[in-house]
Scaffold this active site. Structure first.
Site: not given
Length: 306
Positions: A102, A129, A131, A133, A146, A233, A235
């Protein structure tokens, strides 16, 4: 010009310098093997061209600094990517960027934002995402870049990473929606609240459903803007749907929920660019994740059940 009127330009960025786990450099190849280009062509999209941005392998580089690992290499790659994306949009084509981890979003969003800045237009940003980030080098638990791109895109952190394209603050926070988040580092939490972005956690999706959340997301990224970028993303999906990613977090967005979110985006015809990141074929099962992500990309480009 609407998405349906523009030729596609697929840009692969086979980079995994931003992550601690190898394998995302093969993400673009996995999507190509899954037949992504043909699937979009079959939907009626003309394919202008496909290319890759050259990226170095970690084994060929000196040992990275711990607070921002492979910063210089990532910066150089993202500066090139920024220019490619800007050129693509200036030619009235659609940039579909395939990662890679990412950290490539530093370059993708800088390129889209540069184009919008030249046109004196407002950009929206959908960040899908697990997360946040929103780490910055001095606070990152891992030093993996990332986990930092959204912070830099908003103008925080490292001045050079946040300044790709020649300016800071790529998107107005009031037009940024972070969707599917369920794993946030302690230092990120305060910065996320301070920034003013709109965060839709998995609890929001669980309680309200993706239909309602998706409509609110569009009110953030599409209302009052001249188009929006989707940074997807892998994930963000539940690991049962997408095992082929390196930073899996249980309890994610289901396959149908992700389809619905991207279908809602397609309904607006205002998506101006898209990137797909963190697909790791080493961790996948017979390229199943790439096949599913290909179908999700098709939904973002307007494929419907009927």
């Amino acid at each position: 010009m609407k998405i349906t009127e523009r030729p596609l330009h697929i840009i692969g960025v086979p980079m995994d310098l931003g992550a601690s786990r190898r394998g995302t450099d093969m993400g673009p190849s996995a999507l190509r093997i899954a037949g992504l280009a043909k699937a979009l062509q079959d939907m009626g999209y003309p394919m202008e061209r496909q290319e890759d941005v050259a990226t170095p392998a970690p084994e060929t580089r000196p040992l990275p600094q711990e607070s921002a690992r492979y910063r210089d290499e990532i910066l150089e790659t993202c500066e090139v990517l920024c220019e490619r994306v800007l050129q693509t949009l200036s030619a009235e084509a659609f940039p579909l960027v395939l990662g890679g981890d990412h950290s490539i979003a530093h370059g993708t969003v800088a390129g889209v934002s540069s184009y919008f800045r030249q046109q004196k237009k407002k950009l929206g940003l959908l960040w899908f995402d697990a997360h946040g980030d929103m780490n910055v080098p001095e606070h990152s638990p891992s030093g993996n870049i990332h986990g930092m791109p959204l912070a830099h895109i908003l103008g925080y952190g490292d001045s050079e990473l946040s300044g790709i394209g020649g300016f800071q603050g790529k998107v107005d926070p009031s037009h940024v929606a972070l969707v599917g988040v369920r794993d946030i580092d302690p230092q990120e939490r305060g910065l996320m609240k301070e920034s003013g972005i709109h965060v839709f956690t998995m609890r929001d999706i669980d309680e309200r459903g993706m239909a309602e959340v998706g409509q609110e997301v569009l009110s953030v990224i599409d209302a009052g803007t001249d188009g929006f970028h989707v940074s997807f993303d892998v994930d963000g999906l539940d690991p049962e749907v997408a095992p082929g990613s390196g930073t899996l977090v249980p309890g994610g967005v289901s396959f149908r929920e992700a389809h619905l979110l991207l279908e809602l985006c397609a309904d607006t015809s205002n998506m101006v660019s898209m990137e797909v990141v963190e697909l790791n074929p080493i961790l996948d099962i017979r390229n199943e994740t790439a096949e599913r992500v290909k179908q999700l990309i098709q939904s973002a480009f307007g494929l419907s059940i009927l």
